[in-house]
Design a protein around this motif. Structure first.
Motif, PDB file in Angstrom:
ATOM      1  N   ASP A 242       0.875  -1.176   0.000  1.00  0.00           N
ATOM      2  CA  ASP A 242       0.000   0.000   0.000  1.00  0.00           C
ATOM      3  C   ASP A 242       0.910   1.222   0.000  1.00  0.00           C
ATOM      4  N   MET A 243       0.977   1.926  -1.122  1.00  0.00           N
ATOM      5  CA  MET A 243       2.001   2.952  -1.307  1.00  0.00           C
ATOM      6  C   MET A 243       1.390   4.269  -1.765  1.00  0.00           C
ATOM      7  N   GLN A 244       1.976   5.351  -1.320  1.00  0.00           N
ATOM      8  CA  GLN A 244       1.702   6.682  -1.855  1.00  0.00           C
ATOM      9  C   GLN A 244       2.830   7.024  -2.817  1.00  0.00           C
ATOM     10  N   LEU A 245       2.484   7.429  -4.036  1.00  0.00           N
ATOM     11  CA  LEU A 245       3.471   7.672  -5.084  1.00  0.00           C
ATOM     12  C   LEU A 245       3.313   9.079  -5.652  1.00  0.00           C
ATOM     13  N   GLN A 246       4.408   9.565  -6.235  1.00  0.00           N
ATOM     14  CA  GLN A 246       4.387  10.866  -6.909  1.00  0.00           C
ATOM     15  C   GLN A 246       5.237  10.770  -8.158  1.00  0.00           C
ATOM     16  N   GLN A 322      11.547  -6.722  -3.580  1.00  0.00           N
ATOM     17  CA  GLN A 322      12.262  -7.848  -2.961  1.00  0.00           C
ATOM     18  C   GLN A 322      11.513  -8.181  -1.688  1.00  0.00           C
ATOM     19  N   GLY A 323      10.922  -9.383  -1.656  1.00  0.00           N
ATOM     20  CA  GLY A 323      10.058  -9.728  -0.536  1.00  0.00           C
ATOM     21  C   GLY A 323       8.837  -8.837  -0.557  1.00  0.00           C
ATOM     22  N   ALA A 324       8.595  -8.154   0.565  1.00  0.00           N
ATOM     23  CA  ALA A 324       7.439  -7.253   0.669  1.00  0.00           C
ATOM     24  C   ALA A 324       7.842  -5.794   0.544  1.00  0.00           C
ATOM     25  N   VAL A 325       9.083  -5.542   0.101  1.00  0.00           N
ATOM     26  CA  VAL A 325       9.577  -4.165  -0.014  1.00  0.00           C
ATOM     27  C   VAL A 325       9.658  -3.787  -1.485  1.00  0.00           C
ATOM     28  N   CYS A 326       9.064  -2.635  -1.812  1.00  0.00           N
ATOM     29  CA  CYS A 326       9.089  -2.127  -3.183  1.00  0.00           C
ATOM     30  C   CYS A 326      10.149  -1.043  -3.299  1.00  0.00           C
ATOM     31  N   TYR A 327      11.036  -1.154  -4.296  1.00  0.00           N
ATOM     32  CA  TYR A 327      12.144  -0.207  -4.461  1.00  0.00           C
ATOM     33  C   TYR A 327      11.889   0.795  -5.582  1.00  0.00           C
ATOM     34  N   ASP A 328      11.096   0.390  -6.550  1.00  0.00           N
ATOM     35  CA  ASP A 328      10.959   1.252  -7.731  1.00  0.00           C
ATOM     36  C   ASP A 328       9.616   0.991  -8.395  1.00  0.00           C
ATOM     37  N   VAL A 329       8.976   2.071  -8.884  1.00  0.00           N
ATOM     38  CA  VAL A 329       7.712   1.950  -9.615  1.00  0.00           C
ATOM     39  C   VAL A 329       7.775   2.854 -10.840  1.00  0.00           C
ATOM     40  N   ARG A 330       7.329   2.340 -11.965  1.00  0.00           N
ATOM     41  CA  ARG A 330       7.200   3.174 -13.157  1.00  0.00           C
ATOM     42  C   ARG A 330       5.932   2.792 -13.901  1.00  0.00           C
ATOM     43  N   TYR A 331       5.444   3.720 -14.691  1.00  0.00           N
ATOM     44  CA  TYR A 331       4.210   3.529 -15.439  1.00  0.00           C
ATOM     45  C   TYR A 331       4.498   3.709 -16.924  1.00  0.00           C
ATOM     46  N   ILE A 332       4.050   2.746 -17.733  1.00  0.00           N
ATOM     47  CA  ILE A 332       4.221   2.816 -19.183  1.00  0.00           C
ATOM     48  C   ILE A 332       2.848   3.077 -19.799  1.00  0.00           C
ATOM     49  N   ARG A 333       2.684   4.254 -20.384  1.00  0.00           N
ATOM     50  CA  ARG A 333       1.391   4.623 -20.946  1.00  0.00           C
ATOM     51  C   ARG A 333       1.124   3.855 -22.226  1.00  0.00           C
ATOM     52  N   GLY A 334      -0.076   3.338 -22.347  1.00  0.00           N
ATOM     53  CA  GLY A 334      -0.390   2.444 -23.450  1.00  0.00           C
ATOM     54  C   GLY A 334      -0.443   3.114 -24.805  1.00  0.00           C
ATOM     55  N   LYS A 335      -0.978   4.333 -24.881  1.00  0.00           N
ATOM     56  CA  LYS A 335      -1.228   4.935 -26.197  1.00  0.00           C
ATOM     57  C   LYS A 335       0.045   5.345 -26.929  1.00  0.00           C
ATOM     58  N   LEU A 342       7.960   6.963 -10.988  1.00  0.00           N
ATOM     59  CA  LEU A 342       7.156   7.295  -9.810  1.00  0.00           C
ATOM     60  C   LEU A 342       8.003   7.132  -8.549  1.00  0.00           C
ATOM     61  N   LYS A 343       7.950   8.128  -7.694  1.00  0.00           N
ATOM     62  CA  LYS A 343       8.727   8.132  -6.449  1.00  0.00           C
ATOM     63  C   LYS A 343       7.823   7.735  -5.297  1.00  0.00           C
ATOM     64  N   LEU A 344       8.361   6.846  -4.416  1.00  0.00           N
ATOM     65  CA  LEU A 344       7.610   6.441  -3.244  1.00  0.00           C
ATOM     66  C   LEU A 344       7.650   7.542  -2.199  1.00  0.00           C
ATOM     67  N   ILE A 345       6.462   7.980  -1.769  1.00  0.00           N
ATOM     68  CA  ILE A 345       6.365   8.953  -0.671  1.00  0.00           C
ATOM     69  C   ILE A 345       6.272   8.212   0.646  1.00  0.00           C
ATOM     70  N   SER A 346       5.481   7.145   0.656  1.00  0.00           N
ATOM     71  CA  SER A 346       5.361   6.314   1.857  1.00  0.00           C
ATOM     72  C   SER A 346       4.942   4.915   1.429  1.00  0.00           C
ATOM     73  N   GLN A 347       5.262   3.936   2.288  1.00  0.00           N
ATOM     74  CA  GLN A 347       4.910   2.530   2.000  1.00  0.00           C
ATOM     75  C   GLN A 347       4.547   1.850   3.316  1.00  0.00           C
TER      76      GLN A 347
END
Length: 347
Positions: A242-246, A322-335, A342-347
């Motif tokens: 459950d993460m807040q992202l920016q 890795q396990g239950a820890v998320c290090y990086d998130v990115r979004y690839i737009r379909g169109k 995306l930067k993690l603000i909180s997890q």
């Protein structure tokens, strides 16, 4: 007093053999053949043939009787049950699956559980093009009900118990999803889960929890002009992540919340700040970035989730964990295939 179900067995042939003097080898051979012949016959003859009578039904008491028969393709399904007068529900004994043209026994499905009613429902519950069947297990308050589901196995040509769980299950053949819906707290709380099937296993991909809105002064449930409860969406309790992202590097950065459900990490939602609806995400695949199994540590993986908007894939979220820890998130737009970091603000 508990009553058992008796099944007559043809022993006449074996009894007659006691008076025949044969060499031991011949006798053993004949015995082997006879027992094999009897077993083969028992596989073809239905074990239970008596139907419940109208009098037994009226008296609400019977013992090992066929209480319902239903046609399913080239088979006939027969539910065998017993009931004591003091019992509320009947006790299911088995389902006999008969070959429809010959009325011979194809399969006996042991049940040994109580059930509500004796009716079969026929539907393709796993979306493989073959009809399956279910039996109503019980009904609770607020019309919540559960059933037992049996799936047709195309390889063995037999029916197997599915293990499907949930209340008020709805099977959507177009989307190939199963939805469970449960009402509680006098109808003031509603929870629904949507599953997809993987190897006939229910995998959670979406869930929604609603709570009745209440008057701040009195605490009473609010109703609309049609006398229906007014609901608001609330958090479902358990998430794997459950993460807040920016977003990063944009002229106007945006924020969002991403939640991945605990069960099999197969789906969740994203919720963009300033928008009114949650957008579901469905697990697509994973790739191992770094194998650390030899170190006794969890592998570093990338999980790919399809963003579903109006029933179509709108883009893809890629999580490095890795396990239950998320290090990086990115979004690839379909169109256009554009990637947003995306930067993690909180997890």
């Amino acid at each position: 007093m508990k009553r058992g179900c008796s099944i007559a067995r043809p022993l006449q042939l074996l009894n007659e053999m006691k008076h025949i003097k044969l060499p031991i080898v011949s006798l053993l051979s004949l015995l082997t053949f006879s027992v094999g012949y009897i077993n083969a016959q028992n596989k073809e003859i239905p074990l239970f043939t008596e139907f419940r009578t109208a009098e037994e039904d009226e008296n609400e008491e019977w013992n090992c009787k066929i209480t319902n028969e239903k046609e399913l393709g080239c088979y006939m399904l027969q539910l065998v049950s017993s009931k004591e007068k003091t019992a509320y529900n009947s006790q299911w004994v088995c389902v006999q699956v008969l070959d429809k043209p010959t009325r011979q026994l194809v399969q006996k499905i042991e049940l040994n559980t109580s059930g509500r009613g004796d009716s079969f429902d026929i539907e393709d519950y796993n979306f493989d093009g073959h009809d399956d069947f279910s039996l109503l297990g019980g009904c609770g308050t607020l019309d919540n009900f559960y059933s037992y589901y049996f799936l047709f196995d195309t390889e063995t040509k037999t029916f197997i118990e599915s293990g499907f769980e949930g209340t008020n299950l709805v099977f959507d053949g177009s989307s190939k999803t199963i939805t469970s819906r449960n009402r509680s707290r006098a109808g003031a709380s509603v929870a629904s889960q949507t599953y997809k099937l993987v190897d006939n296993q229910m995998i959670l991909i979406e869930q929604q929890c609603l709570e009745a809105m209440r008057d701040e002064a009195t605490g009473n449930v609010l109703f609309n002009e049609d006398n229906e409860i007014v609901f608001e969406e609330v958090d479902c309790h358990t998430h794997y992540l459950d993460m807040q992202l920016q977003s990063v590097g944009l002229t106007t950065n945006f924020k969002l919340r991403m939640a991945v459900y605990d069960e099999n990490i197969a789906g969740g939602f994203v919720f963009y700040k300033g928008q009114a609806e949650r957008i579901p995400i469905h697990y697509d695949r994973e790739e191992v970035v770094e194998d650390r199994s030899g170190e006794g540590r969890p592998n570093t993986r990338q999980l790919f989730y399809n963003e579903i908007y109006q029933g179509e894939v709108n883009g893809v979220y890629v999580l490095t964990i890795q396990g239950a820890v998320c290090y990086d998130v990115r979004y690839i737009r379909g169109k256009d295939g554009r990637t947003f970091d995306l930067k993690l603000i909180s997890q």
